[in-house]
Design an enzyme around this catalytic site. Structure first.
Site, PDB file in Angstrom:
ATOM      1  N   LYS A 183      -6.551  -5.433  12.935  1.00 44.65           N
ATOM      2  CA  LYS A 183      -7.400  -4.231  12.924  1.00 44.65           C
ATOM      3  C   LYS A 183      -6.821  -3.212  13.885  1.00 44.65           C
ATOM      4  CE  LYS A 183     -11.198  -3.017  10.730  1.00 44.65           C
ATOM      5  NZ  LYS A 183     -11.483  -3.377   9.331  1.00 44.65           N
ATOM      6  N   HIS A 252       6.616   1.513   0.703  1.00 46.10           N
ATOM      7  CA  HIS A 252       5.252   1.995   0.462  1.00 46.10           C
ATOM      8  C   HIS A 252       4.225   0.861   0.432  1.00 46.10           C
ATOM      9  CE1 HIS A 252       6.866   5.985  -0.214  1.00 46.10           C
ATOM     10  NE2 HIS A 252       5.633   6.445  -0.296  1.00 46.10           N
TER      11      HIS A 252
END
Length: 558
Positions: A183, A252
C-alpha cells in the site's frame, strides 16, 4: 510464540453454562470450543461469541492502532488454524518440531516486511516550494509482485499503510490472487492542488519509488485508491515507461487501474463496487445464514444504507439498486441524506457531479444524526477505517454489515456485532473485487492482447454453423414441403453469439471469484463452528494459503 507478539488476550474463559440457557444455546451456534458440534439455532436467540482479541489492538477501544487491529484479527485466525496446520505437515519431524515450524512461519507471515518513507520537493504554480511526504509499505513477498493502491490523504501515516498492506496480503489470499500485499500513501489533500501540481507530485513519487526498487511489473504494482484514479495511474505508467522501464516491453504492467488507451481493462472502475454487490448477494441468498438473522433470502425486499459516495459506494449502490434492493440513505463527510422510498443512484450521481455534494438532493431530506445508525437491513461502510467502534456499535440497526471500506470495524465493535447476532461480511473478502480485476488487467498487459480478441470471429462463425446444422437436420427429417424451418436464436443467445467481450469475461471472472471465495468462507465457518464470525473464517483461509506457500517454498538461509 506468535500470539504473544500480538499480546492476545482471551477475553473470556466462561463456558456457556455460566451465561444462562439462551446464551448457552446461542454459544453452541458460534462454537465455544473447537470440535464441539454446533446446535441448530433456535428462533429469537442471540449468539454470544468469545474469541481471541489482541490486547495491543484494543487498548484504545474507539481509536485502536490500525496495524495492531489487523494483527489482532490475524491472531484470532491463527489460534484456530494452528492445530490443523501442524496436523497437515508432511514432514518427518516429531509433534514438537512440527508445532515449532508452524509457529515460526506464522511469525514470518505477520509483520510488515518493508516500509519506505519518502520526502521530496515540488515547485507549486505560484513559484513557492513544498516538501511532500509519501510512504510505500510491502507486507509480504511470498508472492510477487506486491499489489496495493496509492491514496492521497492528509491522514496517511506509516501505521495506516502497514495495516492496509497487510490487509492486501490476506485479501489476495482469500480470493486466490497471486500477489503479496502492499500500500502507498501521499500525505496531501488533493483538493488543495491544481491538476498540474498533482501531476508533478504523482510523477515525482513514481520516480522515488522506482529509484528505491518499489515499483515494476514483477516487483510492486500500485493501483487506484482514495482520491486517485485512472488519471494518476496513467501518469505513473507513463513516467515508469519513459524512464527506468523504457527497455521493458511489459512496462505498462507496472500499475493497474489505467485508462483503456494506456492498457487498462473494461470493468476496472466499477470492480470494487461490483465485488461488494456479488459478496452481499452470495451471503444474502444463503438460507441458513438468513434464518439465523431472521431474514428472508434475496435482495428484493431489502433496504440498505451507504456511508461514502465515492467509487466503491456509488457502484455498490448501482448494482444493488439494479437487482431490487432499495437505498434509503447515503452519508458523506459533509452530511447525510435519507428517503425511505428509495434514492436513485444515477440521479444522485448526476446531482453530485453538478453541485459537488449530495446535500441538497431534491428527492431526499437531510438525515440528522449518524447514518451508520440508520434503520436498514444492510449497512455498507465504504469510506475509511475505524468507523464502527465500541461507542456506536450498540446503536447500529442493520442486520448485515458489508465492509466496502478497508478496516471500518474495530475489534471491540466486531465483538459487539457478534454478540448482537449481526452478520459482518469482512473487508478482506468483500472489497477484493478491485484487486481481482487488477489481476486481470496485469495479465492482459503481460499477454499484450485484450481478452476475447483472438476468438470473437471464430466463436461467432461456429455458433452460426451450429444453428445452420440444426436447421438442416430438421428439414431433412420433416421435409421442406411446408417451407424452410428457420432456427432463430433467442435474444439472450443473440447477445452472446459473437462470443464473450472483454467486459463479459471480466464480469464473469469476478462473479466466479467472489462466489468461490464465499463458499470457502462458509465451509471454514462451518468446519470450526464459527457461526457468524465470517471475519475469522476469512483470516483462517488466508493464513492457510499463505502458510502453504512459505512452507513449500522453504525459508532461505536459516
Amino acid at each position: 510464540m506468535y500470539r504473544r507478539l500480538g499480546e492476545v488476550l482471551l477475553l473470556s474463559r466462561a463456558g456457556p453454562a455460566a451465561l444462562g440457557s439462551a446464551a448457552a444455546d446461542s454459544a453452541a451456534l458460534l462454537g465455544w470450543a473447537r470440535g464441539q458440534p454446533s446446535a441448530v439455532p433456535q428462533p429469537g436467540l442471540t449468539p454470544v461469541a468469545r474469541r481471541h482479541y489482541s490486547e495491543a489492538a484494543t487498548d484504545r477501544e474507539d481509536d485502536p492502532n490500525f496495524f495492531k487491529m489487523v494483527e489482532g484479527f490475524f491472531d484470532r485466525g491463527a489460534s484456530i488454524v494452528e492445530d490443523k496446520l501442524v496436523e497437515d505437515l508432511k514432514t518427518r519431524e516429531n509433534e514438537e518440531q512440527k508445532r515449532n515450524r508452524v509457529r515460526g512461519i506464522l511469525r514470518i507471515i505477520k509483520p510488515c516486511n518493508h516500509v519506505l518513507s519518502l520526502s521530496f520537493p515540488i515547485r507549486r504554480d505560484d513559484g513557492s516550494w513544498e516538501v511532500i511526504e509519501g510512504y510505500r509499505a510491502q507486507h509480504s513477498q511470498h508472492r510477487t509482485p506486491c499489489k496495493g493502491g496509492i491514496r492521497y490523504s492528509t491522514d496517511v501515516s506509516v501505521d495506516e499503510v502497514k495495516a492496509l498492506a497487510s490487509l492486501m496480503t490476506y485479501k489476495c489470499a482469500v480470493v486466490d490472487v497471486p500477489f503479496g500485499g502492499a500500500k502507498a500513501g501521499v500525505k496531501i489533500n488533493p483538493k488543495n492542488y491544481t491538476d498540474n501540481e498533482l501531476e508533478k507530485i504523482t510523477r515525482r513519487f513514481t520516480m522515488e519509488l522506482a529509484k528505491k526498487g518499489f515499483i515494476g511489473p514483477g516487483i510492486d504494482v500500485p493501483a487506484p485508491d482514495m482520491s486517485t484514479g485512472e488519471r494518476e495511474m496513467s501518469w505513473i505508467a507513463d513516467t515508469y515507461a519513459s524512464t527506468i522501464g523504457h527497455y521493458d516491453i511489459n512496462a505498462h504492467a507496472c500499475v493497474t487501474g489505467k485508462p483503456i488507451s494506456q492498457g487498462g481493462i473494461h470493468g476496472r472502475i466499477s470492480a470494487t463496487g461490483r465485488g461488494v454487490f456479488h459478496g452481499i448477494e452470495n451471503f444474502i441468498n444463503e438460507a441458513s445464514y438468513m434464518s439465523i438473522l431472521g431474514m428472508t433470502p434475496g435482495l428484493g425486499d431489502k433496504t440498505f444504507v451507504v456511508q461514502g459516495f465515492g467509487n466503491v459506494g456509488l457502484h455498490s449502490m448501482r448494482y444493488l439498486h439494479r437487482f431490487g434492493a432499495k437505498c434509503v440513505g447515503v452519508g458523506e463527510s459533509d452530511g447525510s441524506i435519507w428517503n425511505p422510498d428509495g434514492i436513485d443512484p444515477k440521479e444522485l450521481e448526476d446531482f453530485k457531479l453538478q453541485h459537488g455534494s449530495i446535500l441538497g438532493f431534491p428527492k431526499a431530506k437531510v438525515y440528522e444524526g449518524s447514518i451508520l445508525e440508520a434503520d436498514c437491513d444492510i449497512l455498507i461502510p465504504a469510506a475509511s477505517e475505524k468507523q464502527l467502534t465500541k461507542s456506536n456499535a450498540p446503536r447500529v440497526k442493520a442486520k448485515i454489515i458489508a465492509e466496502g471500506a478497508n478496516g471500518p470495524t474495530t475489534p471491540e465493535a466486531d465483538k459487539i456485532f457478534l454478540e448482537r447476532n449481526i452478520m459482518v461480511i469482512p473487508d478482506l473478502y468483500l472489497n477484493a473485487g478491485g484487486v481481482t480485476v487488477s489481476y486481470f488487467e496485469w495479465l492482459k498487459n503481460l499477454n499484450h492482447v485484450s481478452y476475447g480478441r483472438l476468438t470473437f470471429k471464430y466463436e461467432r462463425d461456429s455458433n452460426y454453423h451450429l444453428l445452420m446444422s440444426v436447421q438442416e437436420s430438421l428439414e431433412r427429417k420433416f421435409g421442406k414441403h411446408g417451407g424452410t424451418i428457420p432456427v432463430v436464436p433467442t435474444a439472450e443467445f443473440q447477445d452472446r453469439i459473437s462470443g464473450a467481450s472483454e467486459k463479459d469475461i471480466v464480469h464473469s471472472g469476478l462473479a466466479y471469484t467472489m462466489e468461490r471465495s464465499a463458499r470457502q468462507i462458509m465451509r471454514t465457518a462451518m468446519k470450526y463452528n464459527l457461526g457468524l464470525d465470517l471475519r475469522t473464517a476469512a483470516y483462517v483461509n488466508a493464513i492457510e494459503k499463505v502458510f502453504k506457500v512459505y512452507n513449500e517454498a522453504g525459508v532461505t538461509f536459516t
